[in-house]
Design an enzyme around this catalytic site. Sequence first.
Site, PDB file in Angstrom:
ATOM      1  N   GLU A  80       0.974  -1.296  -0.008  1.00 55.68           N
ATOM      2  CA  GLU A  80      -0.338  -0.133   0.219  1.00 55.68           C
ATOM      3  C   GLU A  80       1.358   1.177  -0.177  1.00 55.68           C
ATOM      4  O   GLU A  80       1.693   1.772   1.011  1.00 55.68           O
ATOM      5  CB  GLU A  80      -0.859  -0.224   1.535  1.00 55.68           C
ATOM      6  CG  GLU A  80      -2.402   0.468   0.835  1.00 55.68           C
ATOM      7  CD  GLU A  80      -3.201   0.340   2.718  1.00 55.68           C
ATOM      8  OE1 GLU A  80      -2.806   1.621   3.363  1.00 55.68           O
ATOM      9  OE2 GLU A  80      -3.484  -0.577   3.289  1.00 55.68           O
ATOM     10  N   ASP A  94      -5.577   9.096   9.926  1.00 58.37           N
ATOM     11  CA  ASP A  94      -4.371   8.662  10.451  1.00 58.37           C
ATOM     12  C   ASP A  94      -3.952   9.672  11.696  1.00 58.37           C
ATOM     13  O   ASP A  94      -4.046  10.485  12.100  1.00 58.37           O
ATOM     14  CB  ASP A  94      -3.514   9.696   9.167  1.00 58.37           C
ATOM     15  CG  ASP A  94      -3.098   8.165   8.045  1.00 58.37           C
ATOM     16  OD1 ASP A  94      -3.422   7.586   8.652  1.00 58.37           O
ATOM     17  OD2 ASP A  94      -3.820   8.693   6.937  1.00 58.37           O
TER      18      ASP A  94
END
Lengths: 281, 439
Positions: free
Chosen positions: A55, A66
């Site tokens: 990824e 995040d």
Amino acid sequence: MSGTVTTSRTAARLDELAAVGRPALVGYLPVGFPDVPRSIEAVSMMVDAGVDVVEVGVPYTDPVMDGPVIQRAAEAALAGGARVRDVLAVVEAVADRSGGKIPALVMSYYNPVLRYGVEAFARDLAAAGGAGMITPDLIPDEAQEWSAAADEHALDKVYLVAPSSTPDRLRLTAQASRGFVYAASTMGVTGAREAVGQRAEELVAHTRAAGARHVCVGLGVSTGAQAAEVGRFADGVIVGSALVRTLLTDDPWADRLDALGRVTGELAAGVARARTTGGDS
Amino acid sequence: MPEQPEQPVRDALTETLAHQVAEKLADVQGPYFGQFGGRYVPEALIAALDELETEFRKAQGDPAFAAELSRLHRDYTGRPSPVTEVPRFAAHIADADGDGTAPVRVFLKREDLNHTGSHKINNVLGQALLVKRMGKTRVIAETGAGQHGVATATAAALLGLECVVYMGEEDTRRQALNVARMELLGATVVPVSVGTRTLKDAINEALRDWVTNVDHTHYLLGTVTGPHPFPEMVREFHRIIGEEAREQVMERVGRLPDAVMACVGGGSNALGLFNAFLDDAEVSLYGFEAGGEGIESGRHAARFSGGAPGVLHGARSYLLQDDDGQTRPSHSVSAGLDYPSVGPAHSWLHDIGRATYEPVTDSEAMEAFRLLCRTEGIIPAIESAHALAGALRLGRRMVDEGRTDQVFLINLSGRGDKDVATAARWFGLLDEDTTEGDR
Ligand SMILES: Cc1ncc(COP(=O)(O)O)c(C=O)c1O
């Protein structure tokens, strides 16, 4: 032919691994941290040390999904001048390094892709040998443009589900996804956690029941033991912060690469024993 | 008249109206306003957004909710807020000295007189009542200048909710008094030290908190931005501004105003006022954005002059961004206008030509700030001073064009108590020692 895409490189890879009795290790690293050439070295290290799917993150100024580790890496990547187009070089490097065996998915918030041009991005990603894209802030309801472009270029469309997703939304998301469905193990943002949510196993079961053929689990996995535990019930184990963290130290670059290789190896060993009798014990 | 700049605007409006026969512009529902709006958020939040929308629609149809909210408006906030005519200020439209008689009648909608000092309380009380109905016990909010944070802390104290306010570290230093106000009201203020350390990053942190604690937490968003249903819902909680003002002006001058104007940060005070006039094609609408140090300088928050459509914080709208779609930092002397995006309804009104958006620089705003202080004895919020400066500019343009008998309605969205230190520094009223003192 209706032009519908029925094959998926990522799903094919997950099936191959399932056939040999193990889940996939999906490893995340952002492009451009600490700079573009070294992010390519890091991804190559991850490939050599045993990830099954890569990824590649596009650094973004406002990464709301995040936690602090990935935020810091993204901030540093942007400060170092990383560009969206650099992701294509990393995708190509994954293909080269693995002889085309390892699918590379881009993970990007929507605006950088929107600005690049959704169709242009899909075209260039496919040309670079990319397998598809994971979209943390794009739900299928808003994804007509991306979905059409992904179909046109035979790219995977990986959407997320969460413990809060209703049965209707699980069905919608399972139907819209190609490659796999990304199941967020807990309610929260990326980052290592002591324990991976117990709701993860339930969520995987519900997502399968809603029609998903492949479900990978992310958020919070950082150790080989956790990878083995999650790999028992998921088609793939997604690890981000635990890998990025190895690169965020002040150690010499070679040592950081070694640390990345070690952690990747430990996680790979975790998924390798996930389905052997006795599991993690 | 040799040229008629108004013409294309009217045509676009007529077309839009024709396409929406069933719907007034004032009643458009989310998730989309034209091509803008939507829900560009993590899936984890969708259930909460759905729940919020359901609860909001239920409340809209419930007379008990309306009654409770109007009781709070009246007894707690002090609504209706008055409309004040400001002839001594208006005289400065004709000439800078303000010697002549005013060529334009200017009315201010006095949201500055609300409890907590700005329009923000209208939205906060509405959402806080919804929180009680949803059975949630904790609210989180973002704040730049601290006005929305203070309003949220106030409502949380009133209704017995736990309150956490995210504020950029930079802003907690610039607005230390408002941090103290929030803490006095029982809220926890969390300084955000990532990214640009301002409002945009405070919103990021609030969204991260919400994703994590959504089962018992409501994100009490402070303006008409964010994912659906916020843009529509926050507009609905502010539409009272325009509804009151429309009647008040009608009563005073016997007709609708010619031009209605407001400053535009996220756009809530502007939309609240505009909404009552959206379907009156004869009323011109003007939104004034922060032009900062000028568009050419790159240091501004003028999304319509210096931005392009994109996605930030859950909505598609005009946005300050670079060629890679990275958010560009905004700049303004006024923290409340210092945000790189804008509510999707404004992007729509801009694109269909129903409202006009112009930048106002820091120095134009500060001049208008001082003018209102000295001519009318009203200290405005620096945000609102952008609308005052825009009105002066627009009035002068109209005088030049020979248009007379104009009536302007301006939203005075807040009072300037919070801005006294900034203004004192701007006008050199503090000696160097004092200025250094707030390091
Ligand atoms: C007094 C005042 N006016 C205007 C604004 C800008 O917000 P909005 O554009 O949503 O009205 C703020 C925001 O803090 C404010 O405090």
